[in-house]
Design a protein around this motif. Structure first.
Motif, PDB file in Angstrom:
ATOM      1  N   ALA A 112       0.818  -1.215   0.000  1.00 37.38           N
ATOM      2  CA  ALA A 112       0.000   0.000   0.000  1.00 37.38           C
ATOM      3  C   ALA A 112       0.851   1.264   0.000  1.00 37.38           C
ATOM      4  O   ALA A 112       0.416   2.316  -0.468  1.00 37.38           O
ATOM      5  CB  ALA A 112      -0.928  -0.001   1.221  1.00 37.38           C
ATOM      6  N   VAL A 113       2.067   1.168   0.512  1.00 41.00           N
ATOM      7  CA  VAL A 113       3.001   2.297   0.504  1.00 41.00           C
ATOM      8  C   VAL A 113       3.838   2.272  -0.763  1.00 41.00           C
ATOM      9  O   VAL A 113       4.082   3.309  -1.390  1.00 41.00           O
ATOM     10  CB  VAL A 113       3.911   2.256   1.750  1.00 41.00           C
ATOM     11  N   THR A 114       4.257   1.075  -1.156  1.00 42.52           N
ATOM     12  CA  THR A 114       5.197   0.934  -2.270  1.00 42.52           C
ATOM     13  C   THR A 114       4.622   1.403  -3.598  1.00 42.52           C
ATOM     14  O   THR A 114       5.270   2.169  -4.328  1.00 42.52           O
ATOM     15  CB  THR A 114       5.645  -0.534  -2.395  1.00 42.52           C
ATOM     16  N   GLU A 115       3.419   0.964  -3.940  1.00 43.83           N
ATOM     17  CA  GLU A 115       2.895   1.248  -5.280  1.00 43.83           C
ATOM     18  C   GLU A 115       2.689   2.740  -5.545  1.00 43.83           C
ATOM     19  O   GLU A 115       3.109   3.249  -6.587  1.00 43.83           O
ATOM     20  CB  GLU A 115       1.603   0.463  -5.512  1.00 43.83           C
ATOM     21  N   PRO A 116       2.070   3.492  -4.626  1.00 46.95           N
ATOM     22  CA  PRO A 116       1.968   4.944  -4.867  1.00 46.95           C
ATOM     23  C   PRO A 116       3.336   5.623  -4.934  1.00 46.95           C
ATOM     24  O   PRO A 116       3.543   6.556  -5.710  1.00 46.95           O
ATOM     25  CB  PRO A 116       1.156   5.454  -3.672  1.00 46.95           C
ATOM     26  N   ARG A 117       4.277   5.133  -4.103  1.00 43.94           N
ATOM     27  CA  ARG A 117       5.599   5.752  -4.098  1.00 43.94           C
ATOM     28  C   ARG A 117       6.329   5.481  -5.418  1.00 43.94           C
ATOM     29  O   ARG A 117       7.047   6.347  -5.926  1.00 43.94           O
ATOM     30  CB  ARG A 117       6.418   5.239  -2.912  1.00 43.94           C
ATOM     31  N   ILE A 118       6.160   4.293  -5.978  1.00 46.39           N
ATOM     32  CA  ILE A 118       6.769   3.987  -7.272  1.00 46.39           C
ATOM     33  C   ILE A 118       6.246   4.951  -8.334  1.00 46.39           C
ATOM     34  O   ILE A 118       7.022   5.472  -9.153  1.00 46.39           O
ATOM     35  CB  ILE A 118       6.500   2.523  -7.670  1.00 46.39           C
ATOM     36  N   GLU A 119       4.950   5.208  -8.325  1.00 44.91           N
ATOM     37  CA  GLU A 119       4.378   6.141  -9.302  1.00 44.91           C
ATOM     38  C   GLU A 119       4.980   7.535  -9.133  1.00 44.91           C
ATOM     39  O   GLU A 119       5.305   8.213 -10.119  1.00 44.91           O
ATOM     40  CB  GLU A 119       2.856   6.196  -9.154  1.00 44.91           C
ATOM     41  N   GLN A 120       5.150   7.969  -7.888  1.00 48.80           N
ATOM     42  CA  GLN A 120       5.741   9.279  -7.631  1.00 48.80           C
ATOM     43  C   GLN A 120       7.189   9.340  -8.115  1.00 48.80           C
ATOM     44  O   GLN A 120       7.618  10.335  -8.712  1.00 48.80           O
ATOM     45  CB  GLN A 120       5.680   9.594  -6.130  1.00 48.80           C
ATOM     46  N   LEU A 121       7.937   8.268  -7.870  1.00 48.21           N
ATOM     47  CA  LEU A 121       9.345   8.257  -8.240  1.00 48.21           C
ATOM     48  C   LEU A 121       9.537   8.142  -9.749  1.00 48.21           C
ATOM     49  O   LEU A 121      10.483   8.712 -10.303  1.00 48.21           O
ATOM     50  CB  LEU A 121      10.068   7.118  -7.518  1.00 48.21           C
ATOM     51  N   LEU A 122       8.662   7.422 -10.410  1.00 43.27           N
ATOM     52  CA  LEU A 122       8.739   7.357 -11.869  1.00 43.27           C
ATOM     53  C   LEU A 122       8.516   8.740 -12.475  1.00 43.27           C
ATOM     54  O   LEU A 122       9.202   9.129 -13.428  1.00 43.27           O
ATOM     55  CB  LEU A 122       7.708   6.366 -12.415  1.00 43.27           C
TER      56      LEU A 122
END
Length: 310
Positions: A112-122
């Motif tokens: 739940a933390v990882t997926e939104p953060r990946i989108e932000q970092l991309l």
């Protein structure tokens, strides 16, 4: 109360047998700035970084990162620090997004933390359209941006960057610089090693110049320039003689000869230029008049000669 420094090192020393690689350095790095470690190869920068990361135990001295003692709190420190290594260590068998996802797993981050953060970092790394591309199909600049994004997956307070733009073309380097400036604007502390003096001048609020395991001086890029070199430099390139006739007795200048270039450091460039313009057979293309910079400081403090192993 004064905030706890991001990094504090007191009397940090590392020996390998009779060889002293880091010789009792003191560092007190405030939070929220970009701090540079500059020095020639073999100066002790990499060993210092390894001690900061808990990869090499110090022989002597005390070290704390983000207010926590190293190595006693190594695990807790690693959870709050991001690292951009000198060489890319991305997994070529995974896509861009998978590299970020796997790295997030090392920190135990929930999905739940990882997926939104990946989108932000991309988005931060300008890699949204390459999310499913394999690493081997990325350009060098894209790989470095992905490596930076990966270092941010744990939302670190401190990011350590070891020569992050080595080998990049000017466009890719400027893109990465803008990303680092964004991080600093958010309050992230950056610790940078680089051989690009322009990079250090642009990014670093403060820096130290190291050599032979010791800190030679510390300050802002501008303060170091003002402290160690004259404000203006005239370069004469492709010179056959160390001191062309006509420069003898020229006041208020310091002359250095290296290879086929003559460097005139001065407070009064007008007088130097007037004297040079009177010299016969001096092609204009061989003359460069510029303000002094961090590279001049670096060379004055550490010397111009090539070291063994460089």
């Amino acid at each position: 109360m004064t905030p706890t420094p991001a990094i504090r090192a007191c009397g940090l020393r590392k020996r390998y047998g009779e060889l002293t690689v880091v010789d009792g350095i003191d560092l007190d790095i405030p939070r929220g700035i970009c701090f540079g470690l500059l020095g020639p190869n073999g100066a002790g920068k990499t060993t210092t970084l390894r001690m900061l990361l808990g990869m090499t135990p110090p022989t002597e001295g005390a070290l704390s990162i983000l207010g926590l003692d190293m190595p006693a709190c190594e695990r807790a420190i690693r959870a709050r620090v991001g690292v951009v290594p000198q060489a890319d260590t991305l997994d070529p068998d995974f896509s861009v997004a998978q590299n970020l996802r796997v790295y997030a797993g090392y920190f135990g981050l929930p999905r739940a933390v990882t997926e939104p953060r990946i989108e932000q970092l991309l988005a931060f790394a300008n890699l949204v359209e390459r999310r499913d591309s394999r690493v081997e199909n990325l350009s060098g600049g894209m790989k470095r941006r992905l490596t930076l994004a990966r270092a941010l997956i744990n939302d670190p307070e401190l990011v350590i960057l070891d020569e992050p733009t080595t080998g990049l073309d000017p466009q890719a380097r400027h893109v990465l610089w803008s990303r680092l400036e964004d991080l600093k604007a958010r309050g992230v502390t950056l610790l940078l090693t680089t051989h690009y003096m322009e990079e250090a001048e642009r990014l670093c609020d403060e820096l130290v110049v190291m050599d032979h395991g010791r800190i030679l001086d510390r300050g802002s890029p501008r303060a170091l320039v003002e402290r160690h070199v004259e404000p203006e430099v005239i370069e004469l390139r492709h010179q056959r003689d160390p001191a062309p006739a006509g420069l003898d007795g020229l006041a208020d200048c310091r002359i250095e000869w290296h290879g086929t270039s003559l460097y005139i450091y001065t407070h009064d460039s007008a007088a130097c230029m007037a004297r040079l313009s009177a010299l016969p057979a001096l092609p204009a293309l061989n003359l460069l008049h510029r303000p002094a910079g961090l590279e001049d400081v670096f060379l004055r403090l550490t010397g111009r000669d090539m070291r063994a192993g460089q």
